[in-house]
Design an enzyme around this catalytic site. Sequence first.
Site, PDB file in Angstrom:
ATOM      1  N   GLY A 156       0.851  -1.191   0.000  1.00 29.83           N
ATOM      2  CA  GLY A 156       0.000   0.000   0.000  1.00 29.83           C
ATOM      3  C   GLY A 156       0.884   1.238   0.000  1.00 29.83           C
ATOM      4  N   ILE A 158       2.364   2.896   2.448  1.00 26.46           N
ATOM      5  CA  ILE A 158       3.601   2.840   3.246  1.00 26.46           C
ATOM      6  C   ILE A 158       4.580   1.848   2.623  1.00 26.46           C
ATOM      7  CG2 ILE A 158       4.582   2.357   5.531  1.00 26.46           C
ATOM      8  CD1 ILE A 158       1.824   3.250   6.712  1.00 26.46           C
ATOM      9  N   ARG A 179      -2.283  -8.433  -2.393  1.00 26.80           N
ATOM     10  CA  ARG A 179      -3.440  -9.052  -3.054  1.00 26.80           C
ATOM     11  C   ARG A 179      -3.506  -8.639  -4.519  1.00 26.80           C
ATOM     12  NH1 ARG A 179      -8.357  -7.521   0.597  1.00 26.80           N
ATOM     13  NH2 ARG A 179      -7.133  -5.661   0.298  1.00 26.80           N
ATOM     14  N   SER A 180      -3.318  -7.330  -4.756  1.00 28.72           N
ATOM     15  CA  SER A 180      -3.371  -6.887  -6.149  1.00 28.72           C
ATOM     16  C   SER A 180      -2.018  -6.314  -6.562  1.00 28.72           C
ATOM     17  CB  SER A 180      -4.456  -5.820  -6.317  1.00 28.72           C
ATOM     18  OG  SER A 180      -4.301  -4.854  -5.298  1.00 28.72           O
ATOM     19  N   GLU A 269       0.339  -6.117  22.597  1.00 25.34           N
ATOM     20  CA  GLU A 269       1.080  -4.966  23.117  1.00 25.34           C
ATOM     21  C   GLU A 269       0.171  -4.118  24.027  1.00 25.34           C
ATOM     22  OE1 GLU A 269       1.980  -3.335  19.141  1.00 25.34           O
ATOM     23  OE2 GLU A 269       0.761  -1.605  19.655  1.00 25.34           O
ATOM     24  N   HIS A 287       5.896   0.756  19.287  1.00 29.51           N
ATOM     25  CA  HIS A 287       4.852   1.236  18.360  1.00 29.51           C
ATOM     26  C   HIS A 287       4.978   2.752  18.131  1.00 29.51           C
ATOM     27  CE1 HIS A 287       0.533   0.229  16.817  1.00 29.51           C
ATOM     28  NE2 HIS A 287       1.103   1.171  16.083  1.00 29.51           N
ATOM     29  N   ILE A 288       6.129   3.130  17.585  1.00 28.91           N
ATOM     30  CA  ILE A 288       6.405   4.563  17.415  1.00 28.91           C
ATOM     31  C   ILE A 288       6.724   4.927  15.966  1.00 28.91           C
ATOM     32  CG2 ILE A 288       7.148   4.990  19.791  1.00 28.91           C
ATOM     33  CD1 ILE A 288      10.084   4.771  18.765  1.00 28.91           C
TER      34      ILE A 288
END
Length: 322
Positions: A156, A158, A179-180, A269, A287-288
């Site tokens: 995607g 990112i 997927r695509s 988490e 998670h930063i």
Amino acid sequence: MKRAAVLVALRTFPEVLDKLRTHFEVDYNDEPRDLPRDELIARLQGRQGLFVTAVEPVDATLVAACPALRVVSSMAVGYNNIDVAACAARGITVTNAPDVLTETTADFGFALMLAAARRITESEHFLRAGRWQRWAFDFFCGAEVHGATLGILGMGRIGQAIARRGALGFGMKVIYHNRSRLAPELEAPLGARWVDKSTLLREADHLVLVVPYSKASHHAIGAPELALMKPTATLTNVARGGVVDDTALARALAERRIAAAALDVFEGEPKVHPDLLALSNVVLTPHIASATTATRTKMAMLAADNLIAVLGGRPPLTPVTA
Ligand code: DGY
């Protein structure tokens, strides 16, 4: 006319709150704790808007218990914590915060991958522990990044931003599984090649996970997938906990079936699997990936703007559809 009422379920930037307060009656959780579910439901009574992030579970029971709710606005791009179908069934709009964090998250994903490949945190811990006595030819030898094969699971926004860094900045060969397939005009400048998942696992020197979490991507990387990877490979996860089977990963790292990993997200988490904590060949961050002041401000402002749009009778800026 009575102003709409919103609940901001987590601490946020003062300027974001100020903006919300010019439009709404705002109840604000300014404590450094997640609201327990009962309290979240109680504080949502009579409120039309909810401002959350990727942490607070917004499920069918919660939305059923909050009949006034009209919009759930998340300042995260990932929305696996929100039951979008349950919201849609009750006419509640769901919004997220895409795009504004793409480049920042890609920077961090790339940094994590570099850190794992070049053993940056591992060697720093060694130095800080006072264990550096002498130089040796094989001292913290890691894996090349430039010219290596970058594998991306989930291509995607990112994923493409990480691919750009690899292809254009580090001369990496880019393969991906999604997927695509990307349109040829997106693949061509990156030299990116779509491959099936097992080819991705087998050929990547550095595998980066950017796939959204869903039932389909739960444990997309587990023991069978790790077994296909090169023993010299690294694995980086900036997607979601649960995309990787952390128990299987800890075992693969301990047995050196892959060389190293870098994880920003974890199953369950903020708890982290104890076996991961005990390993030296894994880089761990809390998670930063989107955490720069500029980007987090944009994410929170977008969430505020979505509340303002929807409760002002206008279309959401960045809606999520079921
Ligand atoms: C996101 O936006 O989904 C990031 O993971 C932050 O939660």
